[in-house]
Scaffold this motif. Structure first.
Motif, PDB file in Angstrom:
ATOM      1  N   PRO A 504       0.830  -1.209   0.000  1.00  0.00           N
ATOM      2  CA  PRO A 504       0.000   0.000   0.000  1.00  0.00           C
ATOM      3  C   PRO A 504       0.865   1.259   0.000  1.00  0.00           C
ATOM      4  CG  PRO A 504       0.007  -1.003   2.169  1.00  0.00           C
ATOM      5  CD  PRO A 504       0.726  -1.960   1.265  1.00  0.00           C
ATOM      6  N   THR A 505       0.459   2.242  -0.787  1.00  0.00           N
ATOM      7  CA  THR A 505       1.136   3.545  -0.828  1.00  0.00           C
ATOM      8  C   THR A 505       0.048   4.609  -0.857  1.00  0.00           C
ATOM      9  OG1 THR A 505       1.241   3.431  -3.241  1.00  0.00           O
ATOM     10  CG2 THR A 505       3.190   2.702  -2.037  1.00  0.00           C
ATOM     11  N   GLY A 506      -0.461   4.954   0.320  1.00  0.00           N
ATOM     12  CA  GLY A 506      -1.578   5.887   0.385  1.00  0.00           C
ATOM     13  C   GLY A 506      -2.836   5.228  -0.139  1.00  0.00           C
ATOM     14  N   ARG A 507      -3.443   5.839  -1.144  1.00  0.00           N
ATOM     15  CA  ARG A 507      -4.689   5.296  -1.696  1.00  0.00           C
ATOM     16  C   ARG A 507      -4.455   4.337  -2.857  1.00  0.00           C
ATOM     17  NH1 ARG A 507      -9.376   9.932  -1.647  1.00  0.00           N
ATOM     18  NH2 ARG A 507      -9.286  10.385   0.598  1.00  0.00           N
ATOM     19  N   THR A 508      -3.222   4.082  -3.192  1.00  0.00           N
ATOM     20  CA  THR A 508      -2.903   3.154  -4.276  1.00  0.00           C
ATOM     21  C   THR A 508      -1.917   2.112  -3.773  1.00  0.00           C
ATOM     22  OG1 THR A 508      -1.088   4.556  -5.072  1.00  0.00           O
ATOM     23  CG2 THR A 508      -3.290   4.941  -6.020  1.00  0.00           C
ATOM     24  N   HIS A 509      -1.441   1.287  -4.708  1.00  0.00           N
ATOM     25  CA  HIS A 509      -0.482   0.247  -4.354  1.00  0.00           C
ATOM     26  C   HIS A 509       0.707   0.301  -5.305  1.00  0.00           C
ATOM     27  CE1 HIS A 509      -4.180  -1.192  -2.421  1.00  0.00           C
ATOM     28  NE2 HIS A 509      -3.367  -1.774  -1.549  1.00  0.00           N
ATOM     29  N   ALA A 510       1.789  -0.310  -4.883  1.00  0.00           N
ATOM     30  CA  ALA A 510       2.997  -0.395  -5.699  1.00  0.00           C
ATOM     31  C   ALA A 510       3.517  -1.822  -5.635  1.00  0.00           C
ATOM     32  CB  ALA A 510       4.060   0.584  -5.204  1.00  0.00           C
ATOM     33  N   TYR A 511       4.188  -2.238  -6.705  1.00  0.00           N
ATOM     34  CA  TYR A 511       4.729  -3.600  -6.786  1.00  0.00           C
ATOM     35  C   TYR A 511       6.230  -3.543  -6.522  1.00  0.00           C
ATOM     36  CZ  TYR A 511       6.127  -8.103  -8.813  1.00  0.00           C
ATOM     37  OH  TYR A 511       6.659  -9.353  -9.018  1.00  0.00           O
ATOM     38  N   LEU A 512       6.674  -4.325  -5.530  1.00  0.00           N
ATOM     39  CA  LEU A 512       8.088  -4.341  -5.144  1.00  0.00           C
ATOM     40  C   LEU A 512       8.862  -5.269  -6.075  1.00  0.00           C
ATOM     41  CD1 LEU A 512      10.347  -3.521  -3.162  1.00  0.00           C
ATOM     42  CD2 LEU A 512       9.678  -5.487  -1.756  1.00  0.00           C
ATOM     43  N   VAL A 513       9.757  -4.703  -6.862  1.00  0.00           N
ATOM     44  CA  VAL A 513      10.578  -5.476  -7.793  1.00  0.00           C
ATOM     45  C   VAL A 513      11.833  -5.991  -7.104  1.00  0.00           C
ATOM     46  CG1 VAL A 513      11.935  -5.362  -9.926  1.00  0.00           C
ATOM     47  CG2 VAL A 513       9.727  -4.208  -9.790  1.00  0.00           C
ATOM     48  N   HIS A 514      12.459  -5.134  -6.296  1.00  0.00           N
ATOM     49  CA  HIS A 514      13.727  -5.513  -5.663  1.00  0.00           C
ATOM     50  C   HIS A 514      13.900  -4.713  -4.380  1.00  0.00           C
ATOM     51  CE1 HIS A 514      17.980  -6.424  -5.076  1.00  0.00           C
ATOM     52  NE2 HIS A 514      18.238  -5.132  -5.052  1.00  0.00           N
ATOM     53  N   ASP A 515      14.337  -5.381  -3.332  1.00  0.00           N
ATOM     54  CA  ASP A 515      14.599  -4.714  -2.058  1.00  0.00           C
ATOM     55  C   ASP A 515      16.065  -4.884  -1.700  1.00  0.00           C
ATOM     56  OD1 ASP A 515      14.687  -3.625   0.440  1.00  0.00           O
ATOM     57  OD2 ASP A 515      13.056  -4.820   1.293  1.00  0.00           O
ATOM     58  N   GLY A 516      16.840  -3.830  -1.928  1.00  0.00           N
ATOM     59  CA  GLY A 516      18.265  -3.879  -1.603  1.00  0.00           C
ATOM     60  C   GLY A 516      18.614  -3.124  -0.339  1.00  0.00           C
ATOM     61  N   SER A 517      17.589  -2.797   0.470  1.00  0.00           N
ATOM     62  CA  SER A 517      17.807  -1.946   1.643  1.00  0.00           C
ATOM     63  C   SER A 517      18.700  -2.604   2.684  1.00  0.00           C
ATOM     64  CB  SER A 517      16.466  -1.560   2.266  1.00  0.00           C
ATOM     65  OG  SER A 517      15.726  -2.713   2.625  1.00  0.00           O
ATOM     66  N   ALA A 518      18.685  -3.941   2.760  1.00  0.00           N
ATOM     67  CA  ALA A 518      19.506  -4.626   3.766  1.00  0.00           C
ATOM     68  C   ALA A 518      20.997  -4.367   3.536  1.00  0.00           C
ATOM     69  CB  ALA A 518      19.213  -6.127   3.747  1.00  0.00           C
ATOM     70  N   ALA A 519      21.374  -4.167   2.288  1.00  0.00           N
ATOM     71  CA  ALA A 519      22.780  -3.912   1.961  1.00  0.00           C
ATOM     72  C   ALA A 519      23.023  -2.435   1.650  1.00  0.00           C
ATOM     73  CB  ALA A 519      23.195  -4.775   0.765  1.00  0.00           C
ATOM     74  N   GLY A 520      22.077  -1.580   2.031  1.00  0.00           N
ATOM     75  CA  GLY A 520      22.230  -0.157   1.784  1.00  0.00           C
ATOM     76  C   GLY A 520      21.833   0.285   0.392  1.00  0.00           C
ATOM     77  N   GLY A 521      21.182  -0.624  -0.363  1.00  0.00           N
ATOM     78  CA  GLY A 521      20.753  -0.296  -1.712  1.00  0.00           C
ATOM     79  C   GLY A 521      19.319   0.206  -1.738  1.00  0.00           C
ATOM     80  N   PRO A 522      18.802   0.483  -2.916  1.00  0.00           N
ATOM     81  CA  PRO A 522      17.449   1.034  -3.032  1.00  0.00           C
ATOM     82  C   PRO A 522      16.374  -0.049  -2.996  1.00  0.00           C
ATOM     83  CG  PRO A 522      18.430   0.868  -5.192  1.00  0.00           C
ATOM     84  CD  PRO A 522      19.484   0.407  -4.229  1.00  0.00           C
ATOM     85  N   ARG A 523      15.157   0.368  -2.696  1.00  0.00           N
ATOM     86  CA  ARG A 523      13.968  -0.459  -2.900  1.00  0.00           C
ATOM     87  C   ARG A 523      13.353   0.004  -4.218  1.00  0.00           C
ATOM     88  NH1 ARG A 523       9.848  -0.594   1.706  1.00  0.00           N
ATOM     89  NH2 ARG A 523       9.638  -2.811   1.244  1.00  0.00           N
ATOM     90  N   ILE A 524      13.235  -0.903  -5.149  1.00  0.00           N
ATOM     91  CA  ILE A 524      12.776  -0.562  -6.491  1.00  0.00           C
ATOM     92  C   ILE A 524      11.334  -1.026  -6.653  1.00  0.00           C
ATOM     93  CG2 ILE A 524      13.147  -0.931  -8.962  1.00  0.00           C
ATOM     94  CD1 ILE A 524      16.117  -1.322  -8.311  1.00  0.00           C
ATOM     95  N   PHE A 525      10.443  -0.062  -6.866  1.00  0.00           N
ATOM     96  CA  PHE A 525       9.021  -0.331  -7.017  1.00  0.00           C
ATOM     97  C   PHE A 525       8.553   0.043  -8.417  1.00  0.00           C
ATOM     98  CE2 PHE A 525       9.239   0.191  -2.396  1.00  0.00           C
ATOM     99  CZ  PHE A 525       8.339  -0.763  -1.929  1.00  0.00           C
ATOM    100  N   VAL A 526       7.434  -0.546  -8.826  1.00  0.00           N
ATOM    101  CA  VAL A 526       6.619  -0.008  -9.909  1.00  0.00           C
ATOM    102  C   VAL A 526       5.379   0.551  -9.237  1.00  0.00           C
ATOM    103  CG1 VAL A 526       5.300  -0.479 -11.998  1.00  0.00           C
ATOM    104  CG2 VAL A 526       7.462  -1.669 -11.596  1.00  0.00           C
TER     105      VAL A 526
END
Length: 675
Positions: A504-526
């Protein structure tokens, strides 16, 4: 220092508010901007050089004033004194932000160097170059028959090669006497004649020169500039390279640049200087890659859209921003390279610029028409040069139509939440498992899929940094095929789709393609906004093509050709799923690579090709999408994925699309239904 300021970085488009007094380097790091630094911000390495852009930026809704950055400090002054900075450059680690500002990060300051995917298509060239070498034996001076050395050189060319009326610019004239004497009156002359102006001497070498001449073929795009260094003896490509168009800091699309010229006195001249400097630098890069000197380049052919061409020529593009979209001139141009600021190549080099088709259909489209020659086929061909401003040709041996469609920069990764242009680490291919709804992907610079062993190690250096144009197209199409997105383009919730990746992102949703946050990288969404940006871009593209089909009176075409740097990397299957192009059998959809660049090379190698496209442009029927009411009708219907009303029977043969419906009310359980 209290308060905040809005900062926008180009070409990435990343923006945000930062505390006043923040350095540009710190702001870049906070916003995820690709700005290099080796010395840790001490003002030593100079890797973080940036260029602030000042003026009124209507597209961004801000004014960037000269006082937006603090004056140079002692560290910058010392660096300037000892090593020097290019005009307008600042050290990002020292320059402090004091107000709203637009900051350009030049290619050499970007940590991940851009990969401009415009390579020269392999093609046999018909060689008929405008500039050729001629070996001459010139009469020595005689006191009893006084005449100038150049006049006797011209007489030798006339008597030995039947080429009359030789002219020389002063830059070449200065070399005539010393070269004649060094060669003992035997010389090799580079002579330019394309049938539209005087015969010109472009270069002179003592004795017999056993080496080819070289030329440039340049595709001047609004987002990227691609160049090919070509040998003029056999048409082979010796080097290909590209760079981002520096004008992007004045606006990502054509109309925003026209707007910048309208609203900022001298704005057009700024953009002219920026692009000319880029072309001069590109020439040096190509020459170095081929192991040559840039002064060995004696000719260039340039193609571009009308706004790019006007700015290159130093013509204010303001008339192209309003109906009737009048061109300063639609004819081909043949002029001295020095007139365009191309001072890095041969002093007397010549430049040929292909003719323009209409106010929004440029020389790049003419080059595509030259390369693909739809008028030479009986089959009806739809040729789409995909870019920030898509240019479309439809025709066969009976007639050829052309139009442009304002797709915007979304196809090239701009206006996308995790978007970036093609660079190592960018996701360029993507598949979603229909059962688990989990993705796997490829990134630029690595041949492995993310699901394959060794992927993490292979991408450790580049990281997974974002998603580029071809990646976002495949992502949205895959989401539609696996039921994560409905026909209206709405992303479903985790409960509706059965995928924990739908967040969920407010009133809409986003699809998580890649989560690199554990290694200090970005979370990539559509995100839902990304879907909308792609819908708008693909709808404009489809509507332009459909409008041309209406003009001819057909519902089907025999073949579809995807052209352009980006078009070459589009998956035809995913393009059909999105509804980017009209329905067609999959095996009738092909890629032409950078057809505009190929057309430029053809014009560089052949005077006959120049005359052919000049004649063909006059026969092409121009359709103006901006004033056609049917364009808007087609655009609205094409917002659905793949389409609201068109049946797409060929697509149905290869893909069965699910038909979920995620209406706005069910997508947001907290939203109250209107009674």
């Amino acid at each position: 220092m209290a308060g905040t300021a809005q900062v926008i970085f180009t070409p990435s488009g990343r923006r945000g508010r930062v505390e006043l007094g923040t350095t540009v380097l710190a702001a870049a790091r906070a916003l995820g901007v690709d700005l290099d630094s080796v010395c840790g911000g001490r003002g030593i390495c100079s890797k973080c050089q940036i260029t602030p852009a000042f003026g009124e930026f209507a597209k961004h809704g801000l004014t960037s004033a000269p006082g937006a950055l603090a004056p140079a400090n002692a560290v910058e002054e010392r660096y300037e004194r000892l090593r020097g900075l290019a005009p307008g450059r600042r050290l990002g680690c020292q320059a402090q932000i004091l107000g709203d500002v637009v900051i350009d990060v030049p290619p050499e300051s970007q940590l991940h160097r851009q990969v401009i995917r415009k390579s020269a298509a392999e093609r046999v060239m018909v060689m008929d170059p405008a500039t050729r070498l001629y070996y001459l034996e010139v009469a020595e001076p005689d006191m009893h028959e006084p005449s100038g050395d150049f006049q006797r050189l011209a007489e030798a060319l006339a008597s030995q090669w039947q080429i009359n009326g030789l002219h020389a610019d002063i830059e070449v004239l200065r070399e005539v006497q010393p070269v004649l004497r060094k060669g003992a009156w035997k010389v090799t002359a580079a002579v330019h004649r394309d049938g539209t102006g005087p015969v010109r001497l472009l270069g002179l070498w003592p004795g017999y020169r056993d080496a080819p001449l070289f030329g440039l073929a340049i595709d001047l795009g609004s987002t990227t500039i691609a160049g090919h260094l070509v040998a003029l003896d056999d048409g082979r490509v010796l080097a290909s390279s590209g760079l981002m168009n520096p004008q992007i800091r004045f606006g990502e699309d054509l109309m925003s640049r026209v707007s910048y010229a309208m609203m900022n006195p001298g704005g057009a001249a700024e953009m002219t200087v920026a692009v000319r400097e880029a072309l001069a630098a590109l020439a040096e890069t190509l020459a170095a890659e081929a192991g040559l000197h840039a002064t060995d380049i004696v000719e260039a052919v340039i193609v571009g859209n009308p706004v790019m061409q006007h700015l290159l020529l130093g013509i204010d593009p303001v008339e192209l921003g309003q109906a009737p979209f009048a061109l300063a001139s639609s004819e081909a141009q043949n002029l001295a390279a020095a007139q365009l600021g191309l001072g890095t190549i041969a002093a007397a080099a010549r430049v040929y610029i292909l003719p323009l088709i209409a106010g929004h259909v440029g020389a790049d489209c003419a080059a595509v028409a030259l390369a693909e020659a739809p008028e030479a086929r009986d089959a009806l061909s739809l040729i789409v040069d995909v870019g920030t401003n898509a240019e479309i040709l439809l025709g066969n041996s009976s007639r050829v139509l052309a139009c442009s469609s304002p797709t915007g920069p979304a196809f090239e990764g701009a206006q996308i939440s995790s978007g970036q242009r093609a660079a190592p680490g960018a996701i360029e291919r993507l598949e979603i498992d229909p059962t688990s709804k989990d993705p796997r992907f490829k990134v630029i610079g690595c041949e492995l899929w993310s699901s394959e062993p060794g992927f993490a190690e292979a991408t450790a250096a580049s990281g997974i940094t974002g998603i580029c144009g071809s990646g976002i197209i495949e992502a949205v199409a895959e989401m539609r095929m696996t039921g994560l997105v409905d026909a209206s383009g709405l992303i479903g919730s985790a409960e509706q789709t059965g995928s924990r990746r739908c967040k969920p992102t407010g009133r809409t949703h986003a699809y998580l393609v890649h989560d690199g946050s554990a290694a200090g990288g970005p979370r990539i969404f559509v995100t839902q906004g990304d879907i909308r940006a792609i819908q708008l871009a693909k709808s404009a593209l489809y509507a332009g093509a459909r409008l041309l089909m209406d003009e001819i009176g057909v519902d089907r075409v025999d073949r579809v050709v995807l052209a352009g740097a980006f078009g070459a990397h589009i998956s035809p299957r995913h393009a059909l799923v999105l509804g980017m192009i009209p329905d067609a059998p999959l095996d009738h959809i092909s890629s032409a690579g950078n057809a505009a660049g190929t057309g430029a090379r053809m014009a560089l190698c052949s005077v006959a090709a120049r005359r052919a496209i000049e004649a063909q442009v006059k026969r092409i029927i121009k359709v103006e999408t901006a004033i056609e009411p049917r364009f808007q009708e087609h655009f609205v219907a094409a917002n659905a994925i793949p389409h609201a009303t068109a049946p797409f029977p060929e697509l149905a043969k290869i893909v069965t699309l699910p038909n979920p419906s995620f209406n706005a009310a069910s997508a947001d359980p907290n939203r109250r239904r209107r009674r």
